[in-house]
Design a protein around this motif. Structure first.
Motif, mmCIF file in Angstrom:
data_model
loop_
_atom_site.group_PDB
_atom_site.id
_atom_site.type_symbol
_atom_site.label_atom_id
_atom_site.label_comp_id
_atom_site.label_asym_id
_atom_site.label_seq_id
_atom_site.Cartn_x
_atom_site.Cartn_y
_atom_site.Cartn_z
ATOM 1 N N GLU A 262 0.869 -1.179 0.000
ATOM 2 C CA GLU A 262 0.000 0.000 0.000
ATOM 3 C C GLU A 262 0.908 1.233 0.000
ATOM 4 O OE1 GLU A 262 -3.251 0.022 -0.030
ATOM 5 O OE2 GLU A 262 -3.994 -1.759 1.007
ATOM 6 N N SER B 72 -2.457 5.324 2.478
ATOM 7 C CA SER B 72 -3.381 5.937 1.522
ATOM 8 C C SER B 72 -3.796 4.945 0.447
ATOM 9 C CB SER B 72 -2.702 7.131 0.836
ATOM 10 O OG SER B 72 -2.247 8.062 1.776
ATOM 11 N N SER B 73 -4.891 5.243 -0.202
ATOM 12 C CA SER B 73 -5.363 4.456 -1.336
ATOM 13 C C SER B 73 -4.301 4.451 -2.425
ATOM 14 C CB SER B 73 -6.653 5.077 -1.865
ATOM 15 O OG SER B 73 -6.968 4.567 -3.136
ATOM 16 N N GLY B 74 -4.197 3.342 -3.121
ATOM 17 C CA GLY B 74 -3.224 3.219 -4.193
ATOM 18 C C GLY B 74 -3.394 4.221 -5.311
ATOM 19 N N SER B 75 -4.570 4.781 -5.451
ATOM 20 C CA SER B 75 -4.830 5.725 -6.540
ATOM 21 C C SER B 75 -4.663 7.186 -6.134
ATOM 22 C CB SER B 75 -6.240 5.500 -7.092
ATOM 23 O OG SER B 75 -7.191 5.640 -6.057
#
Length: 187
Positions: free
Chosen positions: A119, A137-140
């Motif tokens: 991640e 955090s989100s991967g995007s």
């Protein structure tokens, strides 16, 4: 379970830095501030923007006594290949740790087992080898190195001035708070 104040476990990994491969161990972290900056993978889309942004702030982080370690589950050899072929990554001068066995990604609880990647996790480690701040955090969603610099400075301030805390948006030289004192008469 929170990882705050968790001591980093012993480790020995390989990194690509300064056109060479170098061993990185826990012992090298002790006595200074460090950031472990996990990212999903080399040769991707968001990751090079983050690593380039981090490089843009690297001198400022070094000036305050903080070393940066970028970490993915790729090998150090893949880091070198990426460094050799990407304009953005060619700028990177901080160590890029290879974690192909997932030793660090598991220890820091950021491994996505099904995909074999990490991640986006950012860990600030104090001179005693303890995690004092972290964010996953989100991967995007890419991270902001300027905010990371601010957080490291705040962690350093709190360690030095234990009776004071840093409010939101605190920057060096800004007003701090003293628990129990600044709240008196405001209840």
């Amino acid at each position: 379970m929170s990882m705050i104040n968790t001591e980093v476990s012993d480790f020995s990994v390989q990194a690509y830095v300064d056109d060479t491969f170098k061993e990185i161990t826990k012992a090298q972290l002790l006595g200074k501030w460090n950031v472990f900056f996990f990212y999903p993978a080399d040769f991707t889309f968001v990751c090079p923007t983050e690593l380039e942004d981090l490089q843009d702030h690297y001198e400022q982080l070094k000036e305050i006594g903080c070393e940066i370690y970028a970490i993915s589950c790729d090998t150090e050899y893949v880091h070198k290949a990426w460094h050799d072929h990407s304009e953005a990554i060619a700028k990177v001068t901080y160590p890029m740790i290879g974690d192909p066995t997932h030793q660090l990604a598991r220890a820091f609880q950021v491994l996505i087992e099904a995909d074999g990647v990490a991640e986006r996790g950012t860990f600030i480690i104090d001179p005693d080898g303890k995690i004092v701040s972290y964010e996953v955090s989100s991967g995007s969603v890419g991270r902001n190195a300027e905010e990371l610099l601010r957080k490291v400075e705040a962690c350093q301030f709190v360690r030095k001035h234990g009776s004071e805390v840093c409010p939101a948006n605190w920057k060096p030289g800004s007003k701090t708070l003293r628990p129990g004192i600044d709240l008196v008469g405001k209840l």
